[in-house]
Design a protein around this motif. Structure first.
Motif, PDB file in Angstrom:
ATOM      1  N   UNK A   6     -46.930   3.116  -1.922  1.00 17.25           N
ATOM      2  CA  UNK A   6     -48.278   3.388  -1.421  1.00 17.25           C
ATOM      3  C   UNK A   6     -48.816   4.611  -2.148  1.00 17.25           C
ATOM      4  N   UNK A   7     -49.932   4.456  -2.789  1.00 13.19           N
ATOM      5  CA  UNK A   7     -50.583   5.569  -3.457  1.00 13.19           C
ATOM      6  C   UNK A   7     -51.980   5.720  -2.865  1.00 13.19           C
ATOM      7  N   UNK A   8     -52.765   6.592  -3.420  1.00 16.21           N
ATOM      8  CA  UNK A   8     -54.115   6.823  -2.914  1.00 16.21           C
ATOM      9  C   UNK A   8     -55.037   5.649  -3.224  1.00 16.21           C
ATOM     10  N   UNK A   9     -54.708   4.871  -4.240  1.00 14.43           N
ATOM     11  CA  UNK A   9     -55.599   3.801  -4.688  1.00 14.43           C
ATOM     12  C   UNK A   9     -55.185   2.424  -4.176  1.00 14.43           C
ATOM     13  N   UNK A  10     -53.876   2.144  -4.119  1.00 14.19           N
ATOM     14  CA  UNK A  10     -53.443   0.798  -3.733  1.00 14.19           C
ATOM     15  C   UNK A  10     -52.064   0.803  -3.086  1.00 14.19           C
ATOM     16  N   UNK A  11     -51.728  -0.319  -2.457  1.00 12.40           N
ATOM     17  CA  UNK A  11     -50.410  -0.558  -1.890  1.00 12.40           C
ATOM     18  C   UNK A  11     -49.795  -1.724  -2.651  1.00 12.40           C
ATOM     19  N   UNK A  12     -48.551  -1.569  -3.051  1.00 10.34           N
ATOM     20  CA  UNK A  12     -47.843  -2.648  -3.732  1.00 10.34           C
ATOM     21  C   UNK A  12     -46.508  -2.862  -3.043  1.00 10.34           C
ATOM     22  N   UNK A  13     -46.133  -4.123  -2.859  1.00 12.70           N
ATOM     23  CA  UNK A  13     -44.883  -4.481  -2.208  1.00 12.70           C
ATOM     24  C   UNK A  13     -44.200  -5.581  -3.004  1.00 12.70           C
ATOM     25  N   UNK A  14     -42.878  -5.453  -3.139  1.00 12.47           N
ATOM     26  CA  UNK A  14     -42.093  -6.457  -3.853  1.00 12.47           C
ATOM     27  C   UNK A  14     -40.913  -6.863  -2.965  1.00 12.47           C
ATOM     28  N   UNK A  15     -40.680  -8.163  -2.874  1.00 10.35           N
ATOM     29  CA  UNK A  15     -39.523  -8.679  -2.172  1.00 10.35           C
ATOM     30  C   UNK A  15     -38.575  -9.264  -3.218  1.00 10.35           C
ATOM     31  N   UNK A  16     -37.505  -8.524  -3.556  1.00 12.15           N
ATOM     32  CA  UNK A  16     -36.573  -9.035  -4.565  1.00 12.15           C
ATOM     33  C   UNK A  16     -35.455  -9.856  -3.921  1.00 12.15           C
ATOM     34  N   UNK A  17     -34.923 -10.796  -4.691  1.00 10.11           N
ATOM     35  CA  UNK A  17     -33.774 -11.570  -4.257  1.00 10.11           C
ATOM     36  C   UNK A  17     -32.854 -11.724  -5.457  1.00 10.11           C
ATOM     37  N   UNK A  18     -31.638 -11.240  -5.332  1.00 13.24           N
ATOM     38  CA  UNK A  18     -30.664 -11.255  -6.426  1.00 13.24           C
ATOM     39  C   UNK A  18     -31.243 -10.596  -7.683  1.00 13.24           C
ATOM     40  N   UNK A  19     -31.854  -9.457  -7.510  1.00 11.44           N
ATOM     41  CA  UNK A  19     -32.418  -8.640  -8.595  1.00 11.44           C
ATOM     42  C   UNK A  19     -33.626  -9.257  -9.290  1.00 11.44           C
ATOM     43  N   UNK A  20     -34.215 -10.297  -8.718  1.00  8.43           N
ATOM     44  CA  UNK A  20     -35.418 -10.915  -9.277  1.00  8.43           C
ATOM     45  C   UNK A  20     -36.531 -10.876  -8.241  1.00  8.43           C
ATOM     46  N   UNK A  21     -37.746 -10.505  -8.635  1.00  6.61           N
ATOM     47  CA  UNK A  21     -38.846 -10.487  -7.663  1.00  6.61           C
ATOM     48  C   UNK A  21     -39.205 -11.904  -7.204  1.00  6.61           C
TER      49      UNK A  21
END
Length: 41
Positions: A6-21
């Motif tokens: 979370x930054x001042x400009x945007x929110x980014x989320x990643x759900x990885x599985x076995x080291x791959x997004x």
């Protein structure tokens, strides 16, 4: 484990599985949301 950034400009989320997004989500914050503290984002 979900990885979030979370930054001042945007929110980014990643759900990885076995080291791959598997799922990526990104949202640009509107002006009123930019006043929130990082914990609330």
């Amino acid at each position: 484990m979900i990885e979030c950034d979370a930054s001042i400009i945007r929110i980014e989320t990643v759900l990885p599985q076995e080291s791959h997004p598997v799922v990526f989500y990104s949202e640009k914050l509107i002006k009123s949301q930019r006043k929130y503290i990082t914990y609330e984002l």
